[in-house]
Design a protein around this motif. Structure first.
Motif, PDB file in Angstrom:
ATOM      1  N   CYS A  96     -42.293  57.131  66.577  1.00 61.16           N
ATOM      2  CA  CYS A  96     -43.155  56.217  67.324  1.00 61.16           C
ATOM      3  C   CYS A  96     -44.593  56.691  67.164  1.00 61.16           C
ATOM      4  N   ASP A  97     -45.386  55.932  66.420  1.00 65.11           N
ATOM      5  CA  ASP A  97     -46.774  56.299  66.115  1.00 65.11           C
ATOM      6  C   ASP A  97     -47.699  55.339  66.850  1.00 65.11           C
ATOM      7  N   ILE A  98     -48.504  55.881  67.772  1.00 61.06           N
ATOM      8  CA  ILE A  98     -49.457  55.048  68.501  1.00 61.06           C
ATOM      9  C   ILE A  98     -50.866  55.311  67.991  1.00 61.06           C
ATOM     10  N   GLY A  99     -51.576  54.224  67.660  1.00 62.45           N
ATOM     11  CA  GLY A  99     -52.973  54.315  67.277  1.00 62.45           C
ATOM     12  C   GLY A  99     -53.824  53.632  68.324  1.00 62.45           C
ATOM     13  N   LEU A 106     -41.242  48.616  62.054  1.00 65.66           N
ATOM     14  CA  LEU A 106     -42.011  47.443  62.467  1.00 65.66           C
ATOM     15  C   LEU A 106     -43.217  47.893  63.274  1.00 65.66           C
ATOM     16  N   THR A 107     -44.162  46.980  63.415  1.00 67.08           N
ATOM     17  CA  THR A 107     -45.410  47.268  64.098  1.00 67.08           C
ATOM     18  C   THR A 107     -45.550  46.374  65.323  1.00 67.08           C
ATOM     19  N   SER A 108     -46.464  46.744  66.212  1.00 69.54           N
ATOM     20  CA  SER A 108     -46.677  45.985  67.445  1.00 69.54           C
ATOM     21  C   SER A 108     -48.134  46.127  67.884  1.00 69.54           C
ATOM     22  N   PRO A 109     -48.609  45.254  68.793  1.00 69.77           N
ATOM     23  CA  PRO A 109     -49.990  45.337  69.284  1.00 69.77           C
ATOM     24  C   PRO A 109     -50.101  46.203  70.543  1.00 69.77           C
ATOM     25  N   LEU A 110     -49.340  47.301  70.616  1.00 63.78           N
ATOM     26  CA  LEU A 110     -49.316  48.099  71.850  1.00 63.78           C
ATOM     27  C   LEU A 110     -50.253  49.306  71.819  1.00 63.78           C
ATOM     28  N   GLY A 111     -51.278  49.263  70.971  1.00 63.97           N
ATOM     29  CA  GLY A 111     -52.288  50.316  71.032  1.00 63.97           C
ATOM     30  C   GLY A 111     -53.150  50.177  72.267  1.00 63.97           C
ATOM     31  N   LYS A 130     -43.326  45.355  78.361  1.00 61.00           N
ATOM     32  CA  LYS A 130     -41.865  45.200  78.469  1.00 61.00           C
ATOM     33  C   LYS A 130     -41.350  44.180  77.464  1.00 61.00           C
ATOM     34  N   ALA A 131     -42.008  43.032  77.378  1.00 59.73           N
ATOM     35  CA  ALA A 131     -41.547  41.969  76.477  1.00 59.73           C
ATOM     36  C   ALA A 131     -41.601  42.412  75.018  1.00 59.73           C
ATOM     37  N   VAL A 132     -42.705  43.060  74.624  1.00 56.07           N
ATOM     38  CA  VAL A 132     -42.849  43.494  73.233  1.00 56.07           C
ATOM     39  C   VAL A 132     -41.800  44.541  72.878  1.00 56.07           C
ATOM     40  N   LEU A 133     -41.606  45.516  73.758  1.00 56.59           N
ATOM     41  CA  LEU A 133     -40.655  46.586  73.463  1.00 56.59           C
ATOM     42  C   LEU A 133     -39.219  46.085  73.439  1.00 56.59           C
ATOM     43  N   GLU A 134     -38.892  45.143  74.304  1.00 57.34           N
ATOM     44  CA  GLU A 134     -37.530  44.597  74.287  1.00 57.34           C
ATOM     45  C   GLU A 134     -37.264  43.856  72.987  1.00 57.34           C
ATOM     46  N   ASP A 135     -38.253  43.137  72.468  1.00 55.90           N
ATOM     47  CA  ASP A 135     -38.105  42.469  71.182  1.00 55.90           C
ATOM     48  C   ASP A 135     -37.922  43.493  70.056  1.00 55.90           C
ATOM     49  N   MET A 136     -38.720  44.563  70.082  1.00 56.83           N
ATOM     50  CA  MET A 136     -38.616  45.605  69.055  1.00 56.83           C
ATOM     51  C   MET A 136     -37.251  46.276  69.106  1.00 56.83           C
ATOM     52  N   GLU A 183     -48.522  54.167  80.226  1.00 58.17           N
ATOM     53  CA  GLU A 183     -47.746  52.993  80.625  1.00 58.17           C
ATOM     54  C   GLU A 183     -46.767  52.592  79.524  1.00 58.17           C
ATOM     55  N   VAL A 184     -47.234  52.670  78.267  1.00 58.99           N
ATOM     56  CA  VAL A 184     -46.372  52.324  77.137  1.00 58.99           C
ATOM     57  C   VAL A 184     -45.235  53.339  77.004  1.00 58.99           C
ATOM     58  N   LEU A 185     -45.560  54.617  77.092  1.00 62.75           N
ATOM     59  CA  LEU A 185     -44.552  55.655  76.906  1.00 62.75           C
ATOM     60  C   LEU A 185     -43.460  55.574  77.969  1.00 62.75           C
ATOM     61  N   LYS A 186     -43.857  55.323  79.190  1.00 64.05           N
ATOM     62  CA  LYS A 186     -42.865  55.203  80.268  1.00 64.05           C
ATOM     63  C   LYS A 186     -41.875  54.086  79.959  1.00 64.05           C
ATOM     64  N   ARG A 187     -42.371  52.956  79.461  1.00 64.78           N
ATOM     65  CA  ARG A 187     -41.493  51.829  79.143  1.00 64.78           C
ATOM     66  C   ARG A 187     -40.645  52.127  77.903  1.00 64.78           C
ATOM     67  N   ILE A 188     -41.209  52.818  76.915  1.00 67.66           N
ATOM     68  CA  ILE A 188     -40.427  53.189  75.725  1.00 67.66           C
ATOM     69  C   ILE A 188     -39.206  54.008  76.119  1.00 67.66           C
ATOM     70  N   ILE A 189     -39.417  54.985  76.999  1.00 63.37           N
ATOM     71  CA  ILE A 189     -38.323  55.876  77.400  1.00 63.37           C
ATOM     72  C   ILE A 189     -37.225  55.090  78.108  1.00 63.37           C
ATOM     73  N   SER A 190     -37.608  54.193  78.994  1.00 61.81           N
ATOM     74  CA  SER A 190     -36.602  53.439  79.741  1.00 61.81           C
ATOM     75  C   SER A 190     -35.909  52.398  78.868  1.00 61.81           C
ATOM     76  N   THR A 191     -36.574  51.933  77.807  1.00 70.03           N
ATOM     77  CA  THR A 191     -35.983  50.922  76.922  1.00 70.03           C
ATOM     78  C   THR A 191     -35.081  51.555  75.869  1.00 70.03           C
TER      79      THR A 191
END
Length: 515
Positions: free
Chosen positions: A159-162, A180-185, A204-210, A290-298
């Motif tokens: 998981c690479d965040i820029g 895949l990539t996402s707009p979660l920077g 939440k929506a973006v990560l669930e799709d990923m 905020e992103v990392l917390k959701r990644i872990i739970s997803t």
């Protein structure tokens, strides 16, 4: 009970001939790469062993090229000015180092901005540097390859965040899989409407799709990117963790949730100063948290490791042939250090064969550390004798070395410390020893004292002049000396042999062999 003599070690052992003996591999000795990111522009010049390079030069400019991109569709004007200035400097540096041309890649901000092509043309005109604008899929692949540079056998999800994007990529069996990539920077998240609640729903929506596209990912999660490293540094501060090396730092879902809460409840300016973070980086941390917390739970990974290796290291990995990629980065780095700095290059291999009877039943992962220690046992000989022990410990625990967990760094450091002194008490490293179990501390001490003794038996051209035999049930340590080695077993050598035996709680015997 008797023990058979140690099986002779093959000429180069299981790791093969050192890479740097091959002229083709030396071509990779110094490589410069530039990463034009949404938040920062960084030059890294790699140098050293082809499989485990050192960071000869590393410079970063926080430009925030992607700030405001969602609203304007263009690069941040001030960031663009700063990035162009940085590229001029980097081009001049590469010329002075003799490493031109640099390999330059640009990621989310430049590829999405309407003036991205104009910026690339401007850089080319003023510096001669061609910027390769890569898409999100390629960004994910290169970041994952950077992880493989440090962990050749890595299994899990990178998981690479820029600044403007976040990428996910599978790694398995030395290869990169789905990505895949996402707009979660964080720079993009600043522009999401609806405040924290709006961001939470968006993330939440973006990560669930990923996650739905990737499928279950229950192996290790590798965190790549400056914002993740900043969160890991804060986690260290919260836990009072003593070793401030971010690469291979481990966290759990629980510690991450605790740290996210800690960030939310802290005075960010005071926390920034305590952790040594820049203002620009700290401004992104709450959003990244905020992103990392959701990644872990997803995703619910098995465990979580921080990687200091990412897209820039992936660009270097791209240039390596497969036979180089498959090498052990730790062993190659230690071999390179021995060839460059030891008084008797090549003796580390003989020393490993000498001490191995003491560790015959250990798993291969620890024999690997023993080999690394033997290769490094003499590289600090130029230091003042009063400081060699602490210097070697410091180098082993804090150096840029891939393929080592934190406990392995301490193990290697304790062994090298005991290469130069009998006791480890009284150093300023004692708070680090607790990272290592007492059993492994004792094992590393035995290794260090065995190297300390074995280093006295330098005999050029006599591979089998001295041999250790260890009978653990009898607690008997036997030294066998051929006639060529007998004169070397003087008072100091005998004292070191007895110190080694004391660490094993063993009785000693010496056998002088006939010609």
């Amino acid at each position: 009970m008797t023990q058979e003599p140690a099986t002779p070690t093959p000429d180069w052992g299981p790791f093969g001939k050192p890479l740097f003996d091959d002229p083709k591999m030396r071509a990779l000795a110094r490589v410069g790469v530039v990463d034009v990111g949404s938040n920062s522009v960084r030059l890294v010049v790699f140098d050293g062993a082809a499989r485990s390079p050192a960071y000869f030069y590393n410079e970063k400019i926080m430009c925030a090229l992607g700030a405001g991109l969602s609203e304007t569709g263009r690069l941040n004007p001030e960031g663009r000015r700063r990035a162009l200035s940085a590229m001029r400097r980097f081009a001049a540096l590469s010329d002075s180092m003799g490493i031109s041309p640099l390999t330059v890649v640009a990621t989310a901000a430049v590829r999405e901005a309407e003036d991205g092509p104009e910026f690339c043309a401007e850089v080319l005109a003023e510096t001669g540097l061609k910027i390769w604008v890569i898409d999100g899929d390629e960004e994910a692949r290169l970041s994952a390859q950077g992880v493989l540079l440090g962990w050749p056998g890595a299994h899990g999800l990178v998981c690479d965040i820029g600044g403007s994007s976040m990428e996910l990529a599978e790694v398995r069996d030395g290869r990169v899989g789905k990505r895949l990539t996402s707009p979660l920077g964080p720079l993009k998240l600043r522009e999401v409407k609806g405040g924290k609640a709006g961001r939470k729903a968006h993330i939440k929506a973006v990560l669930e799709d990923m996650h739905s596209w990737l499928g279950p990912q229950r192996d290790r999660l590798f965190l790549v990117g400056g914002s993740w490293r900043a969160i890991a540094r804060i986690d260290m501060e919260r836990r009072a963790y003593p070793l401030h090396v971010l690469h291979e730092y481990r966290m759990t879902a629980t510690t991450i949730r605790d740290t996210v809460r800690f960030i939310e409840e802290s005075d960010l300016e005071k926390l920034r100063q305590r952790c040594g973070l820049s203002e620009a980086r700290m401004s992104l941390v709450p959003l990244a948290a905020e992103v990392l917390k959701r990644i872990i739970s997803t995703i619910r990974p098995k465990d979580i490791a921080v990687s200091s290796y990412g897209i820039r290291e992936g660009m270097l990995y791209e240039q390596m042939p497969r036979e180089v990629r498959e090498r052990d980065p730790l062993i190659e780095a230690c071999r390179f250090a021995e060839s460059k700095d030891a008084r008797l290059p090549g003796f580390g291999r003989r020393l490993y064969a000498f001490v191995l009877p003491l560790f015959r039943n250990l798993p291969d992962e620890r024999k690997r550390l023993i080999r690394a220690a033997c290769l490094l046992h003499d590289v600090s000989w130029r230091a003042h004798p009063d400081y060699r022990a602490e210097l070697t410990f410091d180098n082993a625990t804090r150096a840029h070395l891939g393929g080592m967990r934190h406990w392995e760094r301490i193990y290697l450091g304790v062994a090298l410390l005991h290469r130069y002194r009998n006791k480890r008490e009284g150093t300023h490293f004692e708070d680090l020893f607790n990272i290592l179990s007492e059993e492994r501390q004792g094992e590393a001490e035995v290794l260090g004292k065995a190297m300390r003794f074995g280093a006295m038996l330098w005999i050029h051209g006599h591979e089998d002049a001295a041999e250790l035999r260890w009978f653990p049930k009898k607690k008997q340590l036997e030294l066998r000396l051929a006639p060529a080695a007998a004169p070397l077993f003087g008072e100091v050598a005998e004292a070191r042999f007895k110190a080694l035996a004391a660490s094993l709680s063993a009785e000693t015997s010496v056998r002088y062999l006939s010609a």
